[in-house]
Scaffold this motif. Structure first.
Motif, mmCIF file in Angstrom:
data_model
loop_
_atom_site.group_PDB
_atom_site.id
_atom_site.type_symbol
_atom_site.label_atom_id
_atom_site.label_comp_id
_atom_site.label_asym_id
_atom_site.label_seq_id
_atom_site.Cartn_x
_atom_site.Cartn_y
_atom_site.Cartn_z
ATOM 1 N N VAL A 257 15.723 -3.592 0.029
ATOM 2 C CA VAL A 257 14.842 -4.583 -0.593
ATOM 3 C C VAL A 257 13.554 -4.706 0.210
ATOM 4 C CG1 VAL A 257 14.597 -7.009 -1.248
ATOM 5 C CG2 VAL A 257 16.777 -5.833 -1.615
ATOM 6 N N TYR A 258 13.698 -4.834 1.530
ATOM 7 C CA TYR A 258 12.517 -4.897 2.388
ATOM 8 C C TYR A 258 11.685 -3.615 2.262
ATOM 9 C CZ TYR A 258 13.413 -9.238 4.952
ATOM 10 O OH TYR A 258 13.559 -10.560 5.300
ATOM 11 N N ARG A 259 12.381 -2.471 2.165
ATOM 12 C CA ARG A 259 11.662 -1.197 2.069
ATOM 13 C C ARG A 259 10.837 -1.134 0.774
ATOM 14 N NH1 ARG A 259 15.844 1.961 1.941
ATOM 15 N NH2 ARG A 259 16.096 1.790 4.200
ATOM 16 N N ALA A 260 11.420 -1.588 -0.314
ATOM 17 C CA ALA A 260 10.705 -1.556 -1.593
ATOM 18 C C ALA A 260 9.507 -2.497 -1.586
ATOM 19 C CB ALA A 260 11.666 -1.924 -2.725
ATOM 20 N N LEU A 261 9.677 -3.685 -1.020
ATOM 21 C CA LEU A 261 8.557 -4.624 -0.947
ATOM 22 C C LEU A 261 7.461 -4.095 -0.022
ATOM 23 C CD1 LEU A 261 10.443 -8.042 -0.881
ATOM 24 C CD2 LEU A 261 8.953 -7.187 -2.684
ATOM 25 N N ARG A 262 7.865 -3.410 1.038
ATOM 26 C CA ARG A 262 6.857 -2.810 1.925
ATOM 27 C C ARG A 262 6.011 -1.801 1.159
ATOM 28 N NH1 ARG A 262 7.096 2.036 4.444
ATOM 29 N NH2 ARG A 262 9.347 2.214 4.152
ATOM 30 N N LYS A 263 6.674 -0.981 0.342
ATOM 31 C CA LYS A 263 5.924 0.020 -0.424
ATOM 32 C C LYS A 263 5.006 -0.653 -1.444
ATOM 33 C CE LYS A 263 6.468 4.298 -3.035
ATOM 34 N NZ LYS A 263 5.490 3.918 -4.073
ATOM 35 N N ALA A 264 5.483 -1.754 -2.047
ATOM 36 C CA ALA A 264 4.649 -2.471 -3.015
ATOM 37 C C ALA A 264 3.378 -2.985 -2.340
ATOM 38 C CB ALA A 264 5.438 -3.620 -3.631
ATOM 39 N N PHE A 265 3.500 -3.493 -1.121
ATOM 40 C CA PHE A 265 2.321 -3.978 -0.403
ATOM 41 C C PHE A 265 1.429 -2.820 0.020
ATOM 42 C CE2 PHE A 265 4.328 -7.997 -0.464
ATOM 43 C CZ PHE A 265 3.390 -8.949 -0.060
ATOM 44 N N GLU A 266 2.035 -1.728 0.430
ATOM 45 C CA GLU A 266 1.226 -0.571 0.820
ATOM 46 C C GLU A 266 0.446 -0.018 -0.366
ATOM 47 O OE1 GLU A 266 4.000 1.179 4.481
ATOM 48 O OE2 GLU A 266 4.167 2.005 2.455
ATOM 49 N N ASP A 267 1.081 0.044 -1.539
ATOM 50 C CA ASP A 267 0.394 0.556 -2.721
ATOM 51 C C ASP A 267 -0.768 -0.330 -3.133
ATOM 52 O OD1 ASP A 267 2.147 2.641 -2.752
ATOM 53 O OD2 ASP A 267 3.426 1.832 -4.340
ATOM 54 N N SER A 268 -0.690 -1.614 -2.796
ATOM 55 C CA SER A 268 -1.797 -2.522 -3.097
ATOM 56 C C SER A 268 -2.800 -2.590 -1.945
ATOM 57 C CB SER A 268 -1.259 -3.916 -3.400
ATOM 58 O OG SER A 268 -0.604 -4.460 -2.261
ATOM 59 N N LYS A 269 -2.663 -1.672 -0.966
ATOM 60 C CA LYS A 269 -3.577 -1.560 0.171
ATOM 61 C C LYS A 269 -3.541 -2.792 1.070
ATOM 62 C CE LYS A 269 -4.812 2.327 -1.605
ATOM 63 N NZ LYS A 269 -4.245 3.582 -1.047
ATOM 64 N N ASN A 270 -2.411 -3.459 1.125
ATOM 65 C CA ASN A 270 -2.251 -4.604 2.008
ATOM 66 C C ASN A 270 -1.340 -4.193 3.162
ATOM 67 O OD1 ASN A 270 -1.873 -7.042 3.282
ATOM 68 N ND2 ASN A 270 -1.300 -8.172 1.444
ATOM 69 N N GLU A 271 -1.898 -3.481 4.121
ATOM 70 C CA GLU A 271 -1.111 -2.983 5.242
ATOM 71 C C GLU A 271 -0.560 -4.099 6.129
ATOM 72 O OE1 GLU A 271 -0.093 -0.032 5.741
ATOM 73 O OE2 GLU A 271 -1.205 1.031 4.199
ATOM 74 N N PRO A 272 -1.357 -5.131 6.454
ATOM 75 C CA PRO A 272 -0.790 -6.207 7.267
ATOM 76 C C PRO A 272 0.400 -6.879 6.581
ATOM 77 C CG PRO A 272 -3.174 -6.324 7.284
ATOM 78 C CD PRO A 272 -2.805 -5.304 6.263
ATOM 79 N N GLY A 273 0.316 -7.079 5.258
ATOM 80 C CA GLY A 273 1.453 -7.659 4.548
ATOM 81 C C GLY A 273 2.650 -6.728 4.561
ATOM 82 N N ALA A 274 2.407 -5.426 4.432
ATOM 83 C CA ALA A 274 3.498 -4.461 4.454
ATOM 84 C C ALA A 274 4.196 -4.437 5.801
ATOM 85 C CB ALA A 274 2.969 -3.071 4.104
ATOM 86 N N ALA A 275 3.463 -4.743 6.862
ATOM 87 C CA ALA A 275 4.040 -4.701 8.203
ATOM 88 C C ALA A 275 5.207 -5.673 8.342
ATOM 89 C CB ALA A 275 2.964 -4.994 9.240
ATOM 90 N N ASP A 276 5.080 -6.862 7.751
ATOM 91 C CA ASP A 276 6.166 -7.837 7.853
ATOM 92 C C ASP A 276 7.435 -7.319 7.204
ATOM 93 O OD1 ASP A 276 4.688 -9.645 9.259
ATOM 94 O OD2 ASP A 276 4.192 -10.919 7.552
ATOM 95 N N PHE A 277 7.303 -6.632 6.081
ATOM 96 C CA PHE A 277 8.485 -6.129 5.386
ATOM 97 C C PHE A 277 9.049 -4.899 6.085
ATOM 98 C CE2 PHE A 277 6.194 -8.592 2.215
ATOM 99 C CZ PHE A 277 7.200 -9.447 1.812
#
Length: 625
Positions: free
Chosen positions: A452-472
């Motif tokens: 679940v965390y991995r999928a949310l990380r990818k969702a944030f990365e695809d939206s170019k939100n790297e800092p948000g992806a870092a938490d996931f």
């Protein structure tokens, strides 16, 4: 347009009936009940007997004319006999019109029914005019047929208003009507527009299994108890602008066959859409405390504009773009006036919160400005394709410093899932601050939460939100580190070291702290054992032949000697710092060292650049866009 009258039933009614006009095809004949003291119904009574009967009626008299067929003059004569001379309005006691037929307009306008008004299975072939009528007790219109327009504008139902299984072939007008008892419209069929604008339901409003073949208009209606539209069918518009529901409103298993725009409406309880089907494009605007959409089916595009609501979207089905968005300001009507939200007074804020997305295919889902701190994600499909717009907040770790058994623990702030809160709170060594009261979380552990965390990380990365992806990413690694079923012991050990040194390459302060500690240890070791006591001296030796011949020199260096005496001096500290700093960036210091010092420098040149790299990686992950 005239509608054919229903065929008369072939069985005799339960009351003593007139039987006038019986034939071989219709042996029962007229079904009208006997007028008291006679063997004929009011329609077939002799003129003199009818006149005598009507003359004996007074306002408020109970009447029984079940099965009777009324022409316009006959009904006018009956109501005229019951008219109150003081108010000039008809006043009836108990009124029995079950299975009666009204061949022309039934004019009961301004009438008062002081006891039960029974119109069960009645047929209104003309207009049914009950405008401003008052029903002091129950009004029973079950199975009634209204072939022309039915007018109940400004009518008052002080008892139960029963219209179950009735059929309205033309417009049904209930504008500004007041239902003080339960309003029963279960299985009712509205073949034309159903008008309930500004109607007031003091008790429950029951429309279960009702069919609205044309528009259902409930603008500005007020329901002070439960409103039930479960399994109802809306074949056209469903208009609820400015409607106020002070308790739950149910649309469970309802079917909306065309494009609809429901609302904006206000509900002080829960709007229940579970199991409903939206066949066309839908726009729903609700200000409600809760919204239930479990297993709701959306067969076209949809937009849910919400305020205040906690949304349960578990197992909803949709294959087209669907947006759930929070509205920061009250909804506005077409004329610009804001929708009044008095029914929600006392609600802390208008934040929209997601309770569950379990079982949802999130490939076409867009969430905008919603609170996801209590949302359940385990079991969501294509979560990596979820789009988050605006400010979508998640839960966080417990703030501050905590004692975990004998050691001090402090959690670095990051976005977390509600299911992680629930899992951590259930652990024996849990600190205070993890939320165990996550409704419906179930037995979800690290093995289920890591993807679940991995999928949310990818969702944030695809939206170019790297800092948000870092938490996931951090959450994913945490779950892998604690997973004792899918992660091997050796892998957990590596992850534990990675976590301790740099917080999985995301905590620059931790990596810099270890780097500073490593450099300090290196400096101390070099000062104590690595730097020689004296700088090596160069000595020249040679042979001078007699007579001033050629001189040859041999340059040699003494072996560095381990220091003695006071080793921790300012000069030695400066040299140790120089060696350490140069080793961090893979450069040789050029300083002569003892054998021990050489090994200390080699170790430093391996470990300290790694720690520096982890610190740089951590900083980059927080600022990258």
């Amino acid at each position: 347009m005239p509608h054919p009258s229903p065929e008369p039933p072939s069985t005799s009614p339960e009351w003593p009936h007139c039987g006038h006009g019986s034939t071989r095809d219709d042996p029962v004949g007229c079904r009208g009940i006997h007028v008291p003291g006679h063997t004929a119904c009011l329609a077939h009574l002799a003129d003199a007997d009818r006149a005598a009967y009507l003359a004996g009626l007074t306002p408020g008299t109970d009447i029984d004319h079940r099965g009777t067929t009324f022409t316009q003059p006959l009904l006018d004569a009956l109501l005229g006999a019951l008219r109150d001379p003081a108010t000039r309005r008809p006043r009836l006691g108990g009124a029995q019109f079950e299975s009666a037929t009204f061949e022309s307009d039934a004019r009961f306008e301004l009438a008062t029914f002081e006891s039960t008004a029974q119109f069960r299975s009645a047929t209104f072939e003309g207009n049914a005019l009950f405008r401003s009528a008052t029903f002091e007790s129950d009004a029973r219109f079950e199975l009634a047929t209204f072939q022309e327009q039915a007018w109940f504008i400004w009518a008052t139902f002080k008892g139960t208003g029963r219209f179950g299984a009735a059929t309205f072939h033309d417009h049904a007008w209930f504008d500004s009507a007041t239902f003080k008892g339960t309003a029963w419209f279960g299985a009712t069929t509205f073949k034309s527009t159903a008008w309930f604008e500004s109607a007031t339901f003091k008790s429950a409003a029951q429309f279960r299994l009702a069919t609205f073949e044309s528009a259902a208009r409930f603008e500005s209606a007020t329901v002070e108890s439960h409103a039930v539209f479960g399994s109802a069918t809306f074949q056209s518009d469903a208009q609820f602008e400015s409607a106020v529901f002070k308790a739950d409103v149910q649309f469970e298993s309802a079917v909306f066959e065309r494009s609809v725009s429901v609302g904006p409406l206000v509900c002080a309880g829960e709007v229940k859409l579970s199991g409903a089907v939206f066949s066309g494009p839908a726009t729903l605007s609700f200000a409600a405390r809760r919204l239930g959409c479990r297993r709701t089916r959306w067969l076209s595009t949809a937009a849910l504009r919400l305020r205040y609501a906690t949304v349960d979207f578990a197992h909803a089905v949709f294959e087209y773009p669907l947006t759930i968005a929070a509205e920061a300001h009250p909804f506005a009507l077409p004329d610009g006036r804001p929708v009044t939200e008095q029914a929600l007074a006392g609600t802390p804020d208008a934040t929209v919160r997601m309770a569950s997305l379990r079982g949802v295919d999130a490939a076409h889902l867009v969430l905008a400005d919603v609170d996801l701190s209590r949302c359940l994600f385990a079991g969501t499909v294509h979560l990596d394709q979820l789009r988050l717009e605006g400010i979508c907040s998640f839960d966080e770790v417990p703030p501050g410093t905590h004692w975990r058994r004998w050691r001090l623990t402090r959690f670095t702030q990051r976005r977390t899932l509600a299911e992680e809160h629930h899992w951590r709170a259930s652990q024996p060594t849990a600190v205070r601050g993890w939320n165990v009261a996550v409704f419906g979380a179930g037995h979800v552990g690290p093995a289920q939460l890591a993807p679940v965390y991995r999928a949310l990380r990818k969702a944030f990365e695809d939206s170019k939100n790297e800092p948000g992806a870092a938490d996931f990413y951090y959450g994913e690694m945490e779950m892998r580190r604690h997973d004792r079923t899918s992660t091997t012991r050796a892998e957990r050990g590596l992850l534990h070291g990675y976590w301790m040194l740099s917080g999985y390459g995301l905590r620059a302060s931790r990596a810099l702290g270890w780097l500073a500690a490593a450099m300090l240890v290196t400096i101390v070791l070099l000062m104590g054992f690595g730097l020689p006591e004296d700088s090596p001296r160069q000595e020249a030796t040679g042979t001078v032949p007699p007579g001033g011949g050629r001189v040859s020199f041999v340059i040699d260096k003494e072996e560095p000697r381990n220091p003695t005496g006071n080793r921790f001096t300012g000069k030695r500290f400066e040299k140790a710092v120089n060696v350490t700093l140069n080793s961090v960036v893979f450069r040789s210091s050029g300083q002569d060292l003892t054998t021990t010092g050489t090994y200390i420098e080699m170790t430093s040149r391996v470990t300290e650049p790694v720690l520096l790299g982890l610190a740089v990686l951590s900083i980059r992950s927080r600022v990258k866009r």
